[in-house]
Structure formats: C-alpha cells, structure tokens
Design a protein around this motif. Structure first.
Motif, short mmCIF file in Angstrom:
data_model
loop_
_atom_site.label_atom_id
_atom_site.label_comp_id
_atom_site.label_asym_id
_atom_site.label_seq_id
_atom_site.Cartn_x
_atom_site.Cartn_y
_atom_site.Cartn_z
N ASP A 60 6.46 0.91 -10.16
CA ASP A 60 5.38 1.55 -10.92
C ASP A 60 5.74 3.00 -11.17
O ASP A 60 6.60 3.58 -10.50
CB ASP A 60 4.06 1.47 -10.15
N TYR A 61 5.02 3.58 -12.13
CA TYR A 61 5.35 4.94 -12.57
C TYR A 61 4.04 5.64 -12.90
O TYR A 61 3.33 5.26 -13.82
CB TYR A 61 6.24 4.86 -13.82
N LEU A 62 3.69 6.70 -12.13
CA LEU A 62 2.44 7.43 -12.33
C LEU A 62 2.75 8.86 -12.78
O LEU A 62 3.69 9.50 -12.29
CB LEU A 62 1.63 7.46 -11.04
N LEU A 63 1.93 9.34 -13.69
CA LEU A 63 2.11 10.69 -14.22
C LEU A 63 1.11 11.65 -13.60
O LEU A 63 -0.06 11.34 -13.44
CB LEU A 63 1.92 10.69 -15.74
N LEU A 94 -5.03 5.29 -5.47
CA LEU A 94 -5.50 4.40 -4.40
C LEU A 94 -5.48 2.94 -4.84
O LEU A 94 -5.13 2.06 -4.05
CB LEU A 94 -6.91 4.82 -3.98
N ASN A 95 -5.84 2.69 -6.09
CA ASN A 95 -5.81 1.31 -6.58
C ASN A 95 -4.38 0.77 -6.65
O ASN A 95 -4.15 -0.40 -6.35
CB ASN A 95 -6.46 1.23 -7.96
N LYS A 96 -3.45 1.63 -7.03
CA LYS A 96 -2.05 1.20 -7.07
C LYS A 96 -1.56 0.84 -5.67
O LYS A 96 -0.95 -0.21 -5.45
CB LYS A 96 -1.17 2.30 -7.65
N SER A 141 -3.37 0.07 -3.07
CA SER A 141 -4.10 -1.10 -2.61
C SER A 141 -3.53 -2.38 -3.22
O SER A 141 -3.42 -3.41 -2.54
CB SER A 141 -5.57 -0.95 -2.97
N THR A 142 -3.16 -2.33 -4.50
CA THR A 142 -2.60 -3.51 -5.16
C THR A 142 -1.33 -3.99 -4.49
O THR A 142 -1.16 -5.19 -4.21
CB THR A 142 -2.32 -3.20 -6.65
N TYR A 143 -0.43 -3.06 -4.18
CA TYR A 143 0.84 -3.46 -3.56
C TYR A 143 0.64 -3.90 -2.12
O TYR A 143 1.32 -4.83 -1.66
CB TYR A 143 1.86 -2.33 -3.69
N PHE A 144 -0.27 -3.26 -1.41
CA PHE A 144 -0.56 -3.72 -0.05
C PHE A 144 -1.14 -5.13 -0.05
O PHE A 144 -0.82 -5.95 0.81
CB PHE A 144 -1.52 -2.75 0.65
#
Length: 291
Positions: A108-111, A120-122, A124-127
């Motif tokens: 994933d890539y966040l700016l 937090l959602n990212k 949480s998604t991977y966890f």
C-alpha cells in the motif's frame, strides 16, 4: 476499532516527532507492540532481531538509505520478505513513484498528511487479513493432526491384526524374497523374524509335486500377472528343523498403476491335524444280497 493483541508493528521514519505521532495514534486505538527505527539500516536490523513483525509502515524519503532501497533489501532477506509494507510519503506523490513502491514490494502507498482514520483502517485491514490467514493455517494444522492421528490409529489397528492373526503372513518381492512376516509365520516355521527376512520363499515352501516345486516362482508370476491372485492350494512349509508342515496356501499380487507387480502377499493356514477328503479310507464294496 479492533485492538489486535499479539500483533507487532514496525514504524520507520527519520523524524522522531513523526514516530511519536504514529505511536501515540496507534496505541490509542490498538493494543499492538510497536517497534521504531529512524533509518533503513536500523529497520533491517530490527527485522533480524524480531522475526515475528507483522507489518511495516515505512517512510519513503529518508537520508542515506531511502524507503525504496530499504524495502528492496527487506524483500531479499528470507526472514523479512513476506512482511507487508505500507509506504508513506509527502514528496513522492506521482503515479510513477507509487508504481516504483509497488515494484519493490509495498502492499500500500499513503500520502502525507495522512488522515488518522485512513491509516488506522489500513493497518486494521492488514491485521485482519493476517489474522484470517493464521486462523486458516491453524485449522489446516488441526485437520492435518487429526488425519495423522486417524492414520496412526488405522496403522496400529492393522499392525495388531497382522500380529495376532492365526494364519502365517509372508510378503515377498516379485523375485520371491521374503520382506515381511508376522509372528504366526515365525512360529509355524520356527525361525526368528531376522532370519526369515531376506530368505527366498523356495527355502521354506514346497508344493506337493516335485516338478511343481522346482519352478514354482515362474508358475506363480505368470499366473499372478495374468489374474492378480491364485486360489488356495495344499502345500507344505519346511520348518527350520526340516519338518514338513501341511498348509493351505494362497497368493495375491499387489500391482502398481502400470500393472507391474510390487509385492506378493502369501497367507498360509496350518492344516496339521486336518484330514484331506481324498485321503480318507474308502468303504468296502457292498456284498450282493442272497436271493
């Protein structure tokens, strides 16, 4: 927000205040262990010290070794190649740089500036994905363990049947070499198992007609290849002391998918004490009745 106890997160950023901000935010919403590194080299060292890291949040723009170089090295190492990496950056916003991040292994890539709930959602998604995979692995391990236990019980049951069966069991190679025997065979032949293994079946077996006994393996194989089994015949075992033990003998071939014989299973029943019908005395002819 789920708290995900037991998970371990590595955050990498060369600015201490960024690490503090991320740590504070994540700890506020998640009960996870957090490791921190201020350089790519330190991040690599931490992955070697902590092989149980579940997720890495990696800043792209760092002096010395940048995030792209760090990710490339992490993916080269066996211990860290499967850890998902989320890139964060304020400078590299073009699609070209984002594609470069995915090319070196980012998931994933966040700016920057990053919105709290988005981050937090990212995470949480991977966890959740990791947790699901672990649950599936645990279920698979449980099924494998259960199946292994079933096979062990079946194997033990079969071993007990072979051990306690009253008939003698001998397993031969296609050439007639004895490769397995049960206790009844050892008792019938009066040989220890270690002596029987490796002997040829012709050393302990004879059919009733001498001409058959001389070439019985050739006859066996021809018939076994053709039919896969031979019905019971009357024959004799030759015990270690030379005694002839009358037996009722049957042979079955085990074949591979190509039709080649891999094993010959022989079962013998001790017929000592039994009287053959054709050996029984015949009654004298009846006398004519006087007229």
């Amino acid at each position: 927000m789920s708290r995900y106890p037991g998970f371990k997160l590595l955050i990498v950023d060369d600015h201490a205040h960024n690490l503090f901000t991320l740590r504070t935010l994540i700890h506020k919403h998640m009960d996870v262990a957090i490791l921190e590194a201020t350089s790519g080299h330190a991040a690599i060292d931490l992955t070697l010290e902590h092989p149980d890291i579940d997720l890495i949040i990696l800043d792209v723009q760092m002096p010395g070794m940048d995030g792209f170089q760090t990710a490339s090295l992490l993916k080269l190492r066996k211990r860290s190649r499967d850890i998902p990496i989320i890139f964060v950056t304020a400078a590299f916003k073009s699609e070209e740089f984002q594609q470069r991040g995915y090319a070196v292994g980012a998931v994933d890539y966040l700016l920057k500036p990053i919105e709290d709930n988005q981050l937090l959602n990212k995470i949480s998604t991977y966890f959740r994905l990791i947790e699901k995979e672990r649950n599936l692995n645990r279920e698979l391990e449980r099924q494998v363990a259960e199946r292994t236990a079933e096979l062990d019980r079946a194997h033990q049951s079969l071993a007990n049947i072979i051990r306690y069966m009253g008939e003698a069991l001998l397993v031969l190679t296609p050439e007639g070499t004895i490769k397995m025997v049960n206790p009844a065979a050892c008792e019938m032949l009066q040989y220890p198992e270690s002596d029987l293994l490796g002997m040829n079946i012709g050393d302990v077996f004879e059919e009733e007609a001498d001409e058959q006994a001389g070439a019985f393996m050739g006859i066996w194989l021809e018939a076994l290849i053709r039919t896969g089994a031979l019905k019971q015949i009357a024959a004799r075992f030759i015990a270690q002391d030379g005694r002839r033990v009358p037996i009722l003998f049957s042979r079955t071939a085990i074949k591979d998918p190509g039709g080649q014989i891999t094993d010959i299973i022989c079962i013998a029943k001790n017929m000592t004490g039994y009287t053959r019908i054709d050996d029984a005395p015949t009654a004298p002819p009846a006398r004519p009745v006087a007229q």
